[in-house]
Design a protein around this motif. Structure first.
Motif, short mmCIF file in Angstrom:
data_model
loop_
_atom_site.label_atom_id
_atom_site.label_comp_id
_atom_site.label_asym_id
_atom_site.label_seq_id
_atom_site.Cartn_x
_atom_site.Cartn_y
_atom_site.Cartn_z
N LEU A 1 0.86 -1.18 0.00
CA LEU A 1 0.00 0.00 0.00
C LEU A 1 0.90 1.23 0.00
CD1 LEU A 1 -2.50 -0.88 2.89
CD2 LEU A 1 -3.03 -0.90 0.46
N PRO A 2 0.38 2.37 -0.45
CA PRO A 2 1.13 3.61 -0.26
C PRO A 2 1.30 3.85 1.25
CG PRO A 2 -0.68 3.93 -1.81
CD PRO A 2 -0.88 2.59 -1.20
N VAL A 3 2.51 4.14 1.67
CA VAL A 3 2.80 4.38 3.09
C VAL A 3 3.35 5.80 3.23
CG1 VAL A 3 4.18 3.69 5.08
CG2 VAL A 3 3.27 1.94 3.52
N GLY A 4 2.66 6.62 4.03
CA GLY A 4 3.08 7.99 4.25
C GLY A 4 3.28 8.28 5.72
N VAL A 5 4.13 9.23 6.03
CA VAL A 5 4.42 9.64 7.41
C VAL A 5 3.73 10.97 7.67
CG1 VAL A 5 6.22 10.23 9.07
CG2 VAL A 5 6.62 8.42 7.38
N ALA A 6 3.05 11.06 8.80
CA ALA A 6 2.37 12.31 9.17
C ALA A 6 3.40 13.42 9.39
CB ALA A 6 1.57 12.10 10.45
N PRO A 7 3.04 14.67 9.11
CA PRO A 7 3.93 15.80 9.44
C PRO A 7 4.18 15.82 10.95
CG PRO A 7 2.13 16.51 8.02
CD PRO A 7 1.78 15.13 8.48
N GLN A 8 5.43 15.99 11.37
CA GLN A 8 5.79 15.99 12.79
C GLN A 8 5.03 14.85 13.50
OE1 GLN A 8 5.02 20.29 13.64
NE2 GLN A 8 7.18 20.29 14.23
N PRO A 9 5.29 13.61 13.12
CA PRO A 9 4.46 12.49 13.59
C PRO A 9 4.43 12.31 15.09
CG PRO A 9 6.52 11.70 12.60
CD PRO A 9 6.43 13.17 12.29
N GLN A 10 5.49 12.74 15.80
CA GLN A 10 5.51 12.59 17.25
C GLN A 10 4.48 13.46 17.94
OE1 GLN A 10 7.63 14.17 15.36
NE2 GLN A 10 8.81 15.75 16.44
N HIS A 11 3.98 14.50 17.24
CA HIS A 11 3.00 15.41 17.82
C HIS A 11 1.58 15.17 17.30
CE1 HIS A 11 6.62 18.33 18.30
NE2 HIS A 11 6.52 17.53 19.34
#
Length: 267
Positions: free
Chosen positions: A233-243
């Motif tokens: 699947l397309p895998v994306g990382v959230a902006p500033q994922p730790q927050h």
């Protein structure tokens, strides 16, 4: 829940002041974050309490294991929000793992209510993380979120704000560079298994939306590489994922209709 994040920091964050004092609170295994409506900074501190000469971690796997220590941790987190607004609190939205039991949820609610002295609402952290990442969780098409915390990793399929399927893996340790090898394999297998369990009719829409990764471990390149190869699947990382979780909690404060429409946390 950011493994390897710097010790206590204040992250600049703008939140519209709607005339009420609301606070979002993310009690993580490694980091605790709080954000107040109308404040101009996010409090971000280690989830560690000094007890004599010892350093105590009152949160494990995202859940309370030391109620007294948790009270002190909540007090520190909420104290930072008062630097920007001294009015009494109206409400705190606190995140809890989806896998948390009723007693786990009760421990979080009790600790926050005792210190805050106001209404406390609990929100499942993967839902908050999805909202904080900008995912439309009320869409009829399923969406997948993998929340990689320091003590627990949860993968959830949402549709119309409700949990369609979910799985969790508790971690005994997290390295400064991300998931340990044993955990990395477990997270990838857990995520791939959830994708396989999706109804055949829902898979094309799910594939179109892809998988969003949040949490402090979201940027680990080996994890992302193996996820893409395994789930296809397309895998994306959230902006500033730790927050993502604490931002999502605040957005749920600001958008009560979304909080009502989405399936609430149990307990």
């Amino acid at each position: 829940m950011s493994p390897g994040a710097p010790p206590g920091v204040l992250v600049r964050e703008r939140v519209v002041n709607a005339g009420r004092r609301l606070v979002a609170l993310d009690l993580g295994t490694a980091r605790t974050r709080s954000l107040a409506m109308g404040g101009n900074a996010m409090a971000d501190l280690p989830s560690v309490i000094a007890r004599g000469a010892d350093a105590v971690r009152p949160i494990r796997h995202g859940m309370v294991i030391d109620p007294g220590g948790c009270l002190r941790l909540v007090r520190l987190a909420l104290r930072d929000t008062r630097l920007y607004d001294s009015r009494p609190l109206e409400r705190v939205l606190a995140g809890v793992p989806l896998a948390a039991s009723r007693s786990d949820r009760g421990a979080v609610r009790a600790a926050v209510a005792e210190i805050a002295g106001c209404e406390v609402r609990l929100v499942d952290e993967p839902l908050a993380a999805a909202v904080g990442a900008g995912v439309d969780v009320l869409d009829t098409r399923p969406c997948l979120v993998l929340d990689v915390g320091a003590g627990i990793v949860e993968v959830v399929a949402f549709s119309q704000g409700a949990v369609v399927d979910a799985a969790a893996l508790q971690l005994s340790a997290t390295t400064g560079t991300g998931l340990a090898s044993y955990a990395l394999e477990g997270v990838v297998d857990m995520t791939a298994a959830l994708v396989r369990r999706l109804a055949a009719g829902a898979r094309p829409a799910t594939r179109a939306r892809g998988l969003v990764v949040t949490g402090g471990g979201a940027r680990q390149e080996e994890l992302l590489r193996r996820l893409r190869a395994s789930v296809r699947l397309p895998v994306g990382v959230a902006p500033q994922p730790q927050h993502a979780t604490v931002r999502g909690l605040m957005r749920l404060c600001l958008q009560p209709a979304l909080a009502v429409a989405a399936k609430p946390a149990r307990g």
